[in-house]
Scaffold this motif. Structure first.
Motif, mmCIF file in Angstrom:
data_model
loop_
_atom_site.group_PDB
_atom_site.id
_atom_site.type_symbol
_atom_site.label_atom_id
_atom_site.label_comp_id
_atom_site.label_asym_id
_atom_site.label_seq_id
_atom_site.Cartn_x
_atom_site.Cartn_y
_atom_site.Cartn_z
ATOM 1 N N SER A 212 -5.471 1.935 -11.501
ATOM 2 C CA SER A 212 -5.222 3.284 -11.009
ATOM 3 C C SER A 212 -4.601 4.156 -12.087
ATOM 4 O O SER A 212 -4.018 3.684 -13.056
ATOM 5 C CB SER A 212 -4.291 3.241 -9.805
ATOM 6 O OG SER A 212 -3.012 2.727 -10.183
ATOM 7 N N PHE B 32 -3.706 3.987 0.684
ATOM 8 C CA PHE B 32 -5.152 4.008 0.426
ATOM 9 C C PHE B 32 -5.939 3.744 1.712
ATOM 10 O O PHE B 32 -5.802 2.693 2.342
ATOM 11 C CB PHE B 32 -5.542 2.940 -0.597
ATOM 12 C CG PHE B 32 -5.083 3.202 -1.999
ATOM 13 C CD1 PHE B 32 -4.988 4.480 -2.503
ATOM 14 C CD2 PHE B 32 -4.744 2.146 -2.845
ATOM 15 C CE1 PHE B 32 -4.569 4.723 -3.809
ATOM 16 C CE2 PHE B 32 -4.329 2.370 -4.147
ATOM 17 C CZ PHE B 32 -4.234 3.667 -4.627
ATOM 18 N N ASN C 208 0.806 -1.224 0.000
ATOM 19 C CA ASN C 208 0.000 0.000 0.000
ATOM 20 C C ASN C 208 0.842 1.278 0.000
ATOM 21 O O ASN C 208 0.737 2.123 0.892
ATOM 22 C CB ASN C 208 -0.945 -0.003 1.203
ATOM 23 C CG ASN C 208 -2.092 1.002 1.074
ATOM 24 O OD1 ASN C 208 -2.334 1.560 0.005
ATOM 25 N ND2 ASN C 208 -2.782 1.238 2.169
ATOM 26 N N TYR D 13 -8.798 8.264 -0.233
ATOM 27 C CA TYR D 13 -8.896 8.970 -1.503
ATOM 28 C C TYR D 13 -10.367 8.957 -1.929
ATOM 29 O O TYR D 13 -10.921 7.913 -2.252
ATOM 30 C CB TYR D 13 -8.089 8.259 -2.586
ATOM 31 C CG TYR D 13 -6.585 8.300 -2.447
ATOM 32 C CD1 TYR D 13 -5.798 8.940 -3.404
ATOM 33 C CD2 TYR D 13 -5.935 7.652 -1.399
ATOM 34 C CE1 TYR D 13 -4.412 8.943 -3.309
ATOM 35 C CE2 TYR D 13 -4.556 7.652 -1.296
ATOM 36 C CZ TYR D 13 -3.798 8.304 -2.258
ATOM 37 O OH TYR D 13 -2.423 8.305 -2.173
#
Length: 345
Positions: free
Chosen positions: A303, A69, A65, A180
């Motif tokens: 992403s 996130f 990560n 986010y």
């Protein structure tokens, strides 16, 4: 109101994911690992429930990560220049995990900790209390720190995050959550057409390494003036040195004026969704995922840049090295208490 619990095996670790559900169907899913918010389902203008945060498709990706996130961040959210600070004549050295600088509490920070979780609920709210003890010297920080974070979902579609801390030695602390947001729903579009309003007339100038220079800048007549509302796109397209330094967008600390009830408001026209942020924190780091890696496997798609908007309410780690910034110093025995509410409509 309801809480659902799911046990997940991740490379031999047993994690639990708790899903808070209110009477209107809004839900928030949170891991005990890192206190990570993995999904938030909220209705659009037509009542359709969709996810409004970035999360990985595969849980094991949270083990790394690198973009943090949904995670809890601490002991200190943000960057500490040169990975050190002085306290009472003693220099404390922290691990450098972003070039020469220390970012988001180091490893293992709050984001890589398995928290002890106690669920709670009544007729008006449902939530989780997360607790963790960070020992003296962990990642170079002084003092044993008792930390408690509470997530509370109410029937008016508001998610509150409360942070409480107590240390047995003078230390530094400013915790936040690194979710986010993307109000388009299920990541249908990026966030460049999100309109943001901030109750802020000053922001912190950054150098080329995203370290505060020590200067507070006036937002007037700049792409940093969000007092009447502004599209994220404005900063993406700007040639302003500060927007360029941040990777063509925003990754800056804004100091709240606290002249309005809401410190921040985010709107997305197509879905009709609105996010209102109410906080007692002195400011917020607004990050528009300008440097987010491409190709990460998310729940809905891969992403890309500008996929999500972080509103990291916190004090400023610049206060460690510069005067005039919201302080992160915490005295021995002083109670740390901060609350941020994200209300969806």
């Amino acid at each position: 109101m309801d809480i659902q619990t799911n046990t997940i095996d991740v490379r031999g670790q047993q994690w639990k994911e708790f899903t808070l559900i209110n009477d209107h169907g809004m839900s928030v899913s949170i891991l005990d690992f890192g206190g990570i918010i993995t999904q938030i389902l909220t209705p659009d203008r037509n009542g359709k429930l969709e996810n409004v945060v970035i999360g990985f498709k595969n849980y094991e990706d949270y083990l790394d990560n690198p973009a943090y996130f949904g995670a809890l961040i601490g002991r200190v959210a943000g960057r500490i220049a040169n990975s050190q600070f002085e306290l009472d004549g003693k220099t404390f050295n922290l691990p450098a995990n972003e070039g020469e600088n220390h970012l988001h509490g180091g490893e293992p920070g709050f984001h890589h900790t398995i928290w002890t979780v106690t669920p709670f609920q009544n007729t008006q709210e449902v939530g989780l209390t997360l607790s963790h003890t960070s020992p003296d010297g962990e990642n170079g920080y002084p003092g044993n720190l008792e930390m408690t974070v509470s997530y509370t979902l109410t029937n008016d579609n508001a998610l509150s995050i409360t942070y409480e801390g107590l240390a047995d030695h003078k230390t530094v602390l400013t915790a936040t959550n690194h979710t986010y947001f993307n109000l388009s729903g299920d990541l249908k579009t990026d966030i460049r057409q999100h309109e943001v309003t901030l109750d802020s007339s000053q922001f912190v100038e950054l150098d080329e390494n995203l370290i505060p220079t020590g200067k507070l800048a006036d937002v007037t007549d700049t792409t940093y003036d969000f007092r009447q509302g502004r599209l994220i796109q404005d900063g993406v397209e700007s040639n302003d040195t500060q927007n360029v330094v941040a990777g063509n967008g925003y990754d800056h600390y804004f100091i709240f004026d606290h002249s309005q009830a809401a410190s921040a408001i985010v709107r997305e026209a197509e879905s009709g969704r609105q996010l209102t942020v109410i906080t007692d924190q002195p400011g917020v780091v607004m990050y528009t995922s300008n440097t987010l890696d491409k190709g990460l496997v998310l729940r809905e798609r891969e992403s890309d840049k500008y996929m999500g908007l972080c509103l990291e309410t916190q004090a400023s780690p610049a206060s460690i090295h510069h005067d005039g910034f919201p302080s992160v110093w915490l005295d021995k025995g002083e109670k740390y208490f901060r609350k941020t509410t994200f209300k969806f409509a």
